[in-house]
Design a protein around this motif. Sequence first.
Motif, PDB file in Angstrom:
ATOM      1  N   ARG A   1      36.086  83.202  14.197  1.00  0.00           N
ATOM      2  CA  ARG A   1      35.167  82.374  14.974  1.00  0.00           C
ATOM      3  C   ARG A   1      35.346  80.907  14.637  1.00  0.00           C
ATOM      4  O   ARG A   1      35.405  80.060  15.504  1.00  0.00           O
ATOM      5  CB  ARG A   1      33.738  82.789  14.647  1.00  0.00           C
ATOM      6  CG  ARG A   1      33.147  83.612  15.749  1.00  0.00           C
ATOM      7  CD  ARG A   1      31.669  83.489  15.668  1.00  0.00           C
ATOM      8  NE  ARG A   1      31.137  84.749  15.197  1.00  0.00           N
ATOM      9  CZ  ARG A   1      29.858  84.945  14.969  1.00  0.00           C
ATOM     10  NH1 ARG A   1      28.994  83.983  15.140  1.00  0.00           N
ATOM     11  NH2 ARG A   1      29.426  86.104  14.556  1.00  0.00           N
ATOM     12  N   LEU A   2      35.458  80.647  13.315  1.00  0.00           N
ATOM     13  CA  LEU A   2      35.636  79.261  12.891  1.00  0.00           C
ATOM     14  C   LEU A   2      36.901  78.687  13.483  1.00  0.00           C
ATOM     15  O   LEU A   2      36.934  77.594  14.024  1.00  0.00           O
ATOM     16  CB  LEU A   2      35.726  79.198  11.357  1.00  0.00           C
ATOM     17  CG  LEU A   2      34.415  79.415  10.607  1.00  0.00           C
ATOM     18  CD1 LEU A   2      34.689  79.515   9.116  1.00  0.00           C
ATOM     19  CD2 LEU A   2      33.468  78.262  10.890  1.00  0.00           C
TER      20      LEU A   2
ATOM     21  N   THR B   1      26.945  75.616   1.831  1.00  0.00           N
ATOM     22  CA  THR B   1      27.276  75.364   3.237  1.00  0.00           C
ATOM     23  C   THR B   1      26.631  74.098   3.771  1.00  0.00           C
ATOM     24  O   THR B   1      26.993  73.650   4.850  1.00  0.00           O
ATOM     25  CB  THR B   1      26.813  76.525   4.131  1.00  0.00           C
ATOM     26  OG1 THR B   1      25.478  76.879   3.774  1.00  0.00           O
ATOM     27  CG2 THR B   1      27.704  77.723   3.989  1.00  0.00           C
TER      28      THR B   1
ATOM     29  N   MET C   1      34.996  93.203   7.504  1.00  0.00           N
ATOM     30  CA  MET C   1      36.093  92.227   7.582  1.00  0.00           C
ATOM     31  C   MET C   1      35.557  90.843   7.859  1.00  0.00           C
ATOM     32  O   MET C   1      34.730  90.667   8.726  1.00  0.00           O
ATOM     33  CB  MET C   1      37.003  92.588   8.737  1.00  0.00           C
ATOM     34  CG  MET C   1      37.912  93.726   8.484  1.00  0.00           C
ATOM     35  SD  MET C   1      38.616  94.285  10.044  1.00  0.00           S
ATOM     36  CE  MET C   1      37.276  95.204  10.703  1.00  0.00           C
ATOM     37  N   ASP C   2      36.050  89.868   7.114  1.00  0.00           N
ATOM     38  CA  ASP C   2      35.544  88.541   7.405  1.00  0.00           C
ATOM     39  C   ASP C   2      36.380  87.905   8.493  1.00  0.00           C
ATOM     40  O   ASP C   2      36.159  86.784   8.865  1.00  0.00           O
ATOM     41  CB  ASP C   2      35.593  87.681   6.148  1.00  0.00           C
ATOM     42  CG  ASP C   2      36.912  86.978   6.036  1.00  0.00           C
ATOM     43  OD1 ASP C   2      36.938  85.763   5.937  1.00  0.00           O
ATOM     44  OD2 ASP C   2      37.933  87.689   6.099  1.00  0.00           O
ATOM     45  N   THR C   3      37.387  88.627   8.960  1.00  0.00           N
ATOM     46  CA  THR C   3      38.218  88.090  10.038  1.00  0.00           C
ATOM     47  C   THR C   3      37.349  87.638  11.190  1.00  0.00           C
ATOM     48  O   THR C   3      37.633  86.667  11.861  1.00  0.00           O
ATOM     49  CB  THR C   3      39.174  89.168  10.552  1.00  0.00           C
ATOM     50  OG1 THR C   3      38.456  90.370  10.643  1.00  0.00           O
ATOM     51  CG2 THR C   3      40.350  89.338   9.660  1.00  0.00           C
ATOM     52  N   HIS C   4      36.250  88.366  11.333  1.00  0.00           N
ATOM     53  CA  HIS C   4      35.268  88.072  12.339  1.00  0.00           C
ATOM     54  C   HIS C   4      34.838  86.607  12.257  1.00  0.00           C
ATOM     55  O   HIS C   4      34.977  85.826  13.194  1.00  0.00           O
ATOM     56  CB  HIS C   4      34.090  88.996  12.035  1.00  0.00           C
ATOM     57  CG  HIS C   4      33.025  89.008  13.054  1.00  0.00           C
ATOM     58  ND1 HIS C   4      33.286  89.307  14.364  1.00  0.00           N
ATOM     59  CD2 HIS C   4      31.697  88.770  12.955  1.00  0.00           C
ATOM     60  CE1 HIS C   4      32.158  89.258  15.028  1.00  0.00           C
ATOM     61  NE2 HIS C   4      31.179  88.923  14.208  1.00  0.00           N
ATOM     62  N   LEU C   5      34.365  86.262  11.056  1.00  0.00           N
ATOM     63  CA  LEU C   5      33.830  84.926  10.818  1.00  0.00           C
ATOM     64  C   LEU C   5      34.929  83.884  10.879  1.00  0.00           C
ATOM     65  O   LEU C   5      34.819  82.865  11.542  1.00  0.00           O
ATOM     66  CB  LEU C   5      33.182  84.937   9.432  1.00  0.00           C
ATOM     67  CG  LEU C   5      33.263  83.668   8.624  1.00  0.00           C
ATOM     68  CD1 LEU C   5      32.301  82.653   9.182  1.00  0.00           C
ATOM     69  CD2 LEU C   5      32.901  83.985   7.194  1.00  0.00           C
ATOM     70  N   ARG C   6      35.973  84.210  10.175  1.00  0.00           N
ATOM     71  CA  ARG C   6      37.074  83.266  10.104  1.00  0.00           C
ATOM     72  C   ARG C   6      37.632  82.994  11.489  1.00  0.00           C
ATOM     73  O   ARG C   6      37.905  81.879  11.867  1.00  0.00           O
ATOM     74  CB  ARG C   6      38.160  83.888   9.235  1.00  0.00           C
ATOM     75  CG  ARG C   6      39.167  82.877   8.807  1.00  0.00           C
ATOM     76  CD  ARG C   6      39.064  82.668   7.358  1.00  0.00           C
ATOM     77  NE  ARG C   6      39.932  81.586   6.990  1.00  0.00           N
ATOM     78  CZ  ARG C   6      40.482  81.512   5.797  1.00  0.00           C
ATOM     79  NH1 ARG C   6      40.232  82.419   4.922  1.00  0.00           N
ATOM     80  NH2 ARG C   6      41.244  80.488   5.500  1.00  0.00           N
TER      81      ARG C   6
ATOM     82  N   LYS D   1      22.058  78.288   6.517  1.00  0.00           N
ATOM     83  CA  LYS D   1      23.354  77.682   6.278  1.00  0.00           C
ATOM     84  C   LYS D   1      23.394  76.182   6.569  1.00  0.00           C
ATOM     85  O   LYS D   1      24.331  75.513   6.172  1.00  0.00           O
ATOM     86  CB  LYS D   1      24.466  78.427   7.020  1.00  0.00           C
ATOM     87  CG  LYS D   1      24.355  78.510   8.503  1.00  0.00           C
ATOM     88  CD  LYS D   1      25.491  79.415   9.016  1.00  0.00           C
ATOM     89  CE  LYS D   1      25.612  79.348  10.527  1.00  0.00           C
ATOM     90  NZ  LYS D   1      24.360  79.697  11.200  1.00  0.00           N
TER      91      LYS D   1
ATOM     92  N   ALA E   1      31.696  70.360   8.311  1.00  0.00           N
ATOM     93  CA  ALA E   1      32.556  70.963   9.330  1.00  0.00           C
ATOM     94  C   ALA E   1      33.244  69.875  10.140  1.00  0.00           C
ATOM     95  O   ALA E   1      34.429  69.978  10.465  1.00  0.00           O
ATOM     96  CB  ALA E   1      31.732  71.871  10.231  1.00  0.00           C
TER      97      ALA E   1
END
Lengths: 347, 280
Positions: A8-9, A159, A1-6, A206, A78
Amino acid sequence: MDTHLRARLQAACGLLALALSSACGGAAEEEVGSRLILGAYTTPREAYSELIPIFQSRWESQRGQPVTFEESYLGSGAQSRAIIEGFEADVAALSLEVDIERIAEAGLITHDWRSAPSGWLVSTSIVAFAVRPGNPLGIRDWADLARPGVEVLTPNPRTSGGAMWNILGLYGAAVRGGVQGVPAGDQEAATEFLQAVLRNVSVMDKSARDSMTTFENGVGDVAITYENEVLVGQQAGQGYELVIPGSTILIENPVVLVDEYVDQHRMRPAAEAFVAFLFTPEAQEIFARHGLRSQNPAVAASTAAFYPPVRDLFTIEEQFGSWDTATPRFFSEQGIFTLAISQVQGE
Amino acid sequence: MSPPGYRAGPASAAVPWGAWGLRAAAVLYLGALVLVPLAVIVQDGLRQGLAGLWRAISLPIAWHALRLTFWTAALMAGINAVMGTLTSYVLVRYQFPGKRLLEALVDLPLAVPTLVTGVMLVVLYGPQSPLGGWLESSFGWRVIFAPPGIVLALLFVTFPFVVRTVQPVLEDLDREQEDAAATLGAGAWTIFRRVTLPALSLSILSGALLSFSRAIGEFGAIVIVAGNIPLYSQTAAVYVLGEVESENRLGASAVSIVMLATSLALIWLVDALHRRLVRR
């Protein structure tokens, strides 16, 4: 799941927003316009930590009223997105014009920033190489990066703004005849040269900073990076050496007032004074001490010993028109870089 | 991991408010924390319809990233199934000095920030380390900055999953059948293979699937060890970061949806397996 990354952002953005809203709320209650918020990219952090106290004492002695600073340092892209999503920076100091443009497109910058009275490109650097102490592989120029067995580091252009500069510097040098064996003006040969270098790339981090960290950890023979990253690393005691290719691209870093937030905070006089201060010879010398080439001709002349001239220095406008044309041409789905990396990995 | 076998009794009929309040709180909490953010991603990925979603996924770089993510996770899950079962078997059935320490170490990977895991692996197996250098010069194996590094990182990060699902089942296992088999003259290996393993198979499978599902989203360790070269060593999570950073939200969300849907399907599967396990 990219929910992890998202997640965090978003958590990071949320925290920032929270910290700011409380800070701004406080400021509004006590006194109008005494806190200046600087949203910057990471490279000039050390320079700003010298510049800000000087400006503060100047301002206070002239106006009889103190100005405090709130500073945030993030990757340029960012930071640009954070400002758009509500990080209320009065002054944006970023590494790429496109990152300023994005803020302007969101309606937060309303003045004609390219013709700001004090200027808008506050510092410059160039794309250069970091090599191992003593340059054991004898790397002198772009062509050496394509030699078999040379391990090259460059960050991921998706990135990292720095990585985009690197690719444009490499390709530009090649079509300008700055790469041995690539005829000037031959786009096909330039693309082949790009492929040859990409074949030697072992790690794409990145960000430019991460890429230098990997290099500092002993990975790779050459890192393509900003000249100032190498100089700052050397100042911090790193043993690597700087190699400046014969032909390379000029990197220009913009500083722009974010009108929407400046007016909300009623900080215009201080913000304008701060930006003007950054262009004074005094401030330019401080940038120069931190690895950035000065825009000011006099300062550039006095620091020339540390910044050898480049035989063929080109800008993005000269070679590629503008970021708006270069970005899709190189980094879109059918872009030159995207196709080149597909070609190399498909072999 | 849902605790198997526990069901709440019916709420007291006299005062249902407390029970309803609790349920509402749980549902709201879950909805706000999990469901809404997921819905946003799904909506994002579908804003150009299924065709747009498909197009975003079938780009060579995206497609390769997904394939790499799935095969490294599958290989890891396979290794985990074997080694995790072995570890839990040793922990349950044997007494030896240092067992308590080992027991405590099993969960440690969950407590280490995955970024630190990545750095640790680079220091240990990187091309500059004695071990990594030796592997590369003697066998031509590049571990770090290549797909094997991804598998290694995933193995570390998901180590406890199979151990912790198999262990309780093994502890509760009635040993009469094994004793009976022994009485009938079966060797230790035969007993394990014909009697013990079948009883554990569901829990091994569910542990392996959970670790697979956890591995799909791993980012912190992988971004350090993989090298992140598109079409070679860039995983889906790292690809998603790139697309977010370059303003391609559709591309990011589309790949996220595939990762999400796979995880969801696996979690359902694990849940179904658990139910079967409990019914036995």
